[in-house]
Motif scaffolding. Structure first.
Motif, PDB file in Angstrom:
ATOM      1  N   GLY A   1      -3.785   6.654   9.506  1.00  0.00           N
ATOM      2  CA  GLY A   1      -3.701   6.102  10.849  1.00  0.00           C
ATOM      3  C   GLY A   1      -2.748   4.930  10.842  1.00  0.00           C
ATOM      4  N   PRO A   2      -2.525   4.295  11.991  1.00  0.00           N
ATOM      5  CA  PRO A   2      -1.581   3.164  12.065  1.00  0.00           C
ATOM      6  C   PRO A   2      -1.919   2.046  11.080  1.00  0.00           C
ATOM      7  N   LYS A   3      -3.200   1.748  10.913  1.00  0.00           N
ATOM      8  CA  LYS A   3      -3.617   0.691   9.988  1.00  0.00           C
ATOM      9  C   LYS A   3      -4.772   1.172   9.115  1.00  0.00           C
ATOM     10  N   ALA A   4      -4.742   2.467   8.773  1.00  0.00           N
ATOM     11  CA  ALA A   4      -5.809   3.064   7.984  1.00  0.00           C
ATOM     12  C   ALA A   4      -5.217   3.958   6.903  1.00  0.00           C
ATOM     13  N   TRP A   5      -5.920   4.037   5.749  1.00  0.00           N
ATOM     14  CA  TRP A   5      -5.456   4.821   4.619  1.00  0.00           C
ATOM     15  C   TRP A   5      -6.646   5.493   3.931  1.00  0.00           C
ATOM     16  N   ASN A   6      -6.363   6.596   3.244  1.00  0.00           N
ATOM     17  CA  ASN A   6      -7.336   7.244   2.379  1.00  0.00           C
ATOM     18  C   ASN A   6      -6.993   6.959   0.923  1.00  0.00           C
ATOM     19  N   TRP A   7      -8.005   6.680   0.155  1.00  0.00           N
ATOM     20  CA  TRP A   7      -7.835   6.532  -1.293  1.00  0.00           C
ATOM     21  C   TRP A   7      -8.240   7.860  -1.923  1.00  0.00           C
ATOM     22  N   LEU A   8      -7.279   8.566  -2.524  1.00  0.00           N
ATOM     23  CA  LEU A   8      -7.491   9.913  -3.027  1.00  0.00           C
ATOM     24  C   LEU A   8      -7.723   9.937  -4.530  1.00  0.00           C
TER      25      LEU A   8
ATOM     26  N   LEU B   1     -11.882   9.233  -2.099  1.00  0.00           N
ATOM     27  CA  LEU B   1     -12.801   8.320  -2.775  1.00  0.00           C
ATOM     28  C   LEU B   1     -13.231   7.163  -1.884  1.00  0.00           C
ATOM     29  N   GLY B   2     -12.392   6.819  -0.904  1.00  0.00           N
ATOM     30  CA  GLY B   2     -12.710   5.716  -0.004  1.00  0.00           C
ATOM     31  C   GLY B   2     -11.670   5.610   1.088  1.00  0.00           C
ATOM     32  N   THR B   3     -11.911   4.711   2.013  1.00  0.00           N
ATOM     33  CA  THR B   3     -10.970   4.471   3.102  1.00  0.00           C
ATOM     34  C   THR B   3     -10.614   2.988   3.146  1.00  0.00           C
ATOM     35  N   LEU B   4      -9.402   2.727   3.582  1.00  0.00           N
ATOM     36  CA  LEU B   4      -8.897   1.353   3.708  1.00  0.00           C
ATOM     37  C   LEU B   4      -8.489   1.108   5.147  1.00  0.00           C
ATOM     38  N   GLU B   5      -8.749  -0.109   5.623  1.00  0.00           N
ATOM     39  CA  GLU B   5      -8.391  -0.454   6.997  1.00  0.00           C
ATOM     40  C   GLU B   5      -8.038  -1.938   7.080  1.00  0.00           C
TER      41      GLU B   5
ATOM     42  N   LYS C   1      -7.977  -5.222   9.179  1.00  0.00           N
ATOM     43  CA  LYS C   1      -8.635  -5.849  10.312  1.00  0.00           C
ATOM     44  C   LYS C   1      -8.357  -7.342  10.272  1.00  0.00           C
ATOM     45  N   GLY C   2      -7.517  -7.798  11.201  1.00  0.00           N
ATOM     46  CA  GLY C   2      -7.186  -9.219  11.243  1.00  0.00           C
ATOM     47  C   GLY C   2      -6.537  -9.682   9.960  1.00  0.00           C
ATOM     48  N   LYS C   3      -7.155 -10.640   9.306  1.00  0.00           N
ATOM     49  CA  LYS C   3      -6.615 -11.220   8.084  1.00  0.00           C
ATOM     50  C   LYS C   3      -7.331 -10.700   6.834  1.00  0.00           C
ATOM     51  N   ALA C   4      -7.706  -9.422   6.862  1.00  0.00           N
ATOM     52  CA  ALA C   4      -8.424  -8.862   5.716  1.00  0.00           C
ATOM     53  C   ALA C   4      -8.137  -7.368   5.588  1.00  0.00           C
ATOM     54  N   LEU C   5      -8.245  -6.872   4.359  1.00  0.00           N
ATOM     55  CA  LEU C   5      -8.189  -5.446   4.059  1.00  0.00           C
ATOM     56  C   LEU C   5      -9.599  -5.007   3.695  1.00  0.00           C
ATOM     57  N   ILE C   6     -10.104  -3.975   4.373  1.00  0.00           N
ATOM     58  CA  ILE C   6     -11.469  -3.507   4.170  1.00  0.00           C
ATOM     59  C   ILE C   6     -11.440  -2.189   3.400  1.00  0.00           C
ATOM     60  N   LEU C   7     -12.117  -2.140   2.260  1.00  0.00           N
ATOM     61  CA  LEU C   7     -12.293  -0.899   1.500  1.00  0.00           C
ATOM     62  C   LEU C   7     -13.723  -0.421   1.686  1.00  0.00           C
ATOM     63  N   SER C   8     -13.892   0.833   2.149  1.00  0.00           N
ATOM     64  CA  SER C   8     -15.228   1.420   2.344  1.00  0.00           C
ATOM     65  C   SER C   8     -15.390   2.595   1.391  1.00  0.00           C
ATOM     66  N   VAL C   9     -16.449   2.558   0.582  1.00  0.00           N
ATOM     67  CA  VAL C   9     -16.737   3.625  -0.372  1.00  0.00           C
ATOM     68  C   VAL C   9     -18.234   3.932  -0.318  1.00  0.00           C
ATOM     69  N   ASN C  10     -18.634   5.029  -0.994  1.00  0.00           N
ATOM     70  CA  ASN C  10     -20.039   5.440  -0.876  1.00  0.00           C
ATOM     71  C   ASN C  10     -20.808   5.433  -2.192  1.00  0.00           C
ATOM     72  N   SER C  11     -20.367   4.655  -3.164  1.00  0.00           N
ATOM     73  CA  SER C  11     -21.142   4.504  -4.392  1.00  0.00           C
ATOM     74  C   SER C  11     -20.742   3.221  -5.099  1.00  0.00           C
ATOM     75  N   ALA C  12     -21.624   2.757  -5.979  1.00  0.00           N
ATOM     76  CA  ALA C  12     -21.346   1.533  -6.723  1.00  0.00           C
ATOM     77  C   ALA C  12     -20.172   1.714  -7.683  1.00  0.00           C
TER      78      ALA C  12
ATOM     79  N   LEU D   1       0.827  -1.214   0.000  1.00  0.00           N
ATOM     80  CA  LEU D   1       0.000   0.000   0.000  1.00  0.00           C
ATOM     81  C   LEU D   1       0.858   1.261   0.000  1.00  0.00           C
ATOM     82  N   ALA D   2       2.005   1.198   0.689  1.00  0.00           N
ATOM     83  CA  ALA D   2       2.902   2.352   0.763  1.00  0.00           C
ATOM     84  C   ALA D   2       3.481   2.709  -0.599  1.00  0.00           C
TER      85      ALA D   2
END
Length: 448
Positions: free
Chosen positions: A267-274, A300-304, A306-317, A257-258
């Motif tokens: 954040g320590p385990k959080a990112w913004n998708w710009l 555009l979204g946030t990444l986090e 959590k355990g053994k997964a990467l979570i992408l959160s966005v607000n549109s299809a 990701l870097a």
């Protein structure tokens, strides 16, 4: 005996005299008929449409206008007639208030330096006169800095008070009022409004007209709020959960990701998708646009992790589709195909309400949450000071304050965003302190 600022005697007297009652009815028509005829409503319906308090406030605005009018052939004034016949029943202070109300024209005031339950500073936006500190209890508990109100400011001994008929004016209503005042007085559109007391008295019904013409359309036919993101897409919240491939650990994902330019740490385990630079100013028109900014770029979204997964959160299809392609192209050897969870705005709000109502303890204490949000706002506004603002003619605030005309625009812009923030009651935005921005731009003396 009457009490101070009590108009019961006046109201009772006008009801007992056919001539004055007819004159009051004519003034009422001037204040209310244009809007009622335009929108085909009766006075009795206004309470259901606007709220039960507003018909009496509008009646009060017309009554206060009536108190300051003089009638031919001999220049009779209702207050003078009342005090001559019934003045002995009034206290000295109430008599002085009634006389002051007769002489005070209505105007549009900007509010600042509010001490709830005590006082506030009001600046007349139409005459250019010096700001006045008024003593006021109830209104100061509701008003916010830079609110605009149509009201009368009345001298009361060694201080000032405001009249009872107070109409709050939005920026749109203020613009409409300025337009109708210019038309009524045949003033040029570019000429700054600087009205005399006589002009304000002449135009008193226009304040009620402007308020009603701005308030009634939305109350009669409220448009459903359309929520969209910065691209204009309907808000539909997607959480994409990318499970780790066999043998992958969080450090592997963080390293990859870097290396991605569009992914910035949050954040320590959080990112913004710009969004890319060329998408920065691509804004739709209409509806309510929901956009989060980071140094001028849309998030555009946030990444986090959590355990053994990467979570992408966005607000549109569409963002979900773009995000999945981006993540899989860049981390395809580290992650498996995602599992998606989708929620509408209503579902998100319902879930939030259930969490709020079902838990005695919040995950983040309110004071800490408030501090975090204020820190985010600090960074957001520091970035904004170096970003072009449409309201400033496409210049940045720092550029604009270099000229006298630009400074005026920045002051109005700051008042607008501070007022909107202050009116977000119940949120951390309501008590965010904007003073540092005024000081940063050298405008602290203008914040009055």
């Amino acid at each position: 005996m009457g009490t101070r600022n009590d108009l019961d005697g006046l109201i009772g007297f006008v009801g007992s005299d056919d001539l004055w009652r007819e004159r009051l009815a004519d003034v009422m028509d001037e204040h209310l008929l244009p809007a009622m005829e335009e929108f085909e409503v009766d006075f009795e319906e206004l309470g259901d449409i606007l709220g039960e308090t507003w018909p009496m406030v509008l009646w009060g605005a017309a009554f206060e206008d009536f108190l300051g009018r003089f009638y031919e052939p001999d220049g009779q004034n209702f207050v003078d007639v009342y005090l001559k016949r019934k003045g002995g029943s009034e206290t000295d202070s109430n008599r002085a208030y009634i006389e002051g109300l007769r002489d005070a024209p209505v105007s549009l005031y900007e509010v600042s330096k509010i001490e709830p339950g005590k006082s506030m500073l009001v600046r007349d936006l139409l005459t250019g006169s010096a700001p006045v500190m008024v003593r006021e209890k109830s209104a100061t508990r509701m008003l916010k800095p830079w609110d605009r109100i149509a009201v009368r400011v009345v001298p009361q001994g060694d201080h000032h008070v405001i009249s009872g008929a107070l109409l709050p004016f939005t920026p749109d209503a203020s613009d409409l009022l300025a337009e109708v005042l210019r038309d009524a007085l045949n003033l040029g559109k570019r000429k700054k409004l600087r009205l005399s007391a006589d002009q304000l008295r002449q135009c008193a019904p226009l304040f009620s007209n402007a308020w009603l013409f701005e308030s009634l359309p939305g109350a009669l036919d409220p448009e459903p709020m359309q929520l969209a993101n910065a691209e204009g897409d309907e808000l539909l919240f997607h959480d994409l959960r990318f499970p780790f491939a066999k043998g992958v650990v969080q450090k592997d994902v963080m390293t990859r990701l870097a290396e991605m330019p569009a992914i910035q740490p949050a954040g320590p385990k959080a990112w913004n998708w710009l969004a890319p630079e060329d998408e920065r100013n691509n804004r739709p028109t209409g509806g309510l646009v929901v956009a989060q900014m980071n140094s001028g770029n849309t998030v555009l979204g946030t990444l986090e992790l959590k355990g053994k997964a990467l979570i992408l959160s966005v607000n549109s299809a569409s963002r979900a589709e773009r995000g999945e392609i981006l993540i899989m192209e860049s981390l395809k050897d580290l992650l498996k195909r995602p599992l998606s969870a989708i929620q509408t705005v209503d579902q998100v709000m319902a879930n939030r309400d259930q969490i709020d109502n079902g838990s005695d303890e919040e995950e983040i204490p309110p004071d800490i949450a408030r501090q975090i949000i204020h820190q985010q706002l600090d960074q957001h506004y520091r970035d904004t000071l170096n970003q072009p603002i449409p309201a400033l003619g496409g210049k940045t605030p720092r550029q604009s304050v270099r000229s006298a005309a630009g400074r005026k625009k920045v002051v109005e812009w700051l008042k607008l965003i501070e007022n909107r923030s202050a009116n977000r009651a119940g949120t951390p935005l309501a008590d965010y302190d904007f003073r540092w921005i005024w000081e940063e731009l050298g405008l602290e003396r203008e914040r009055r």
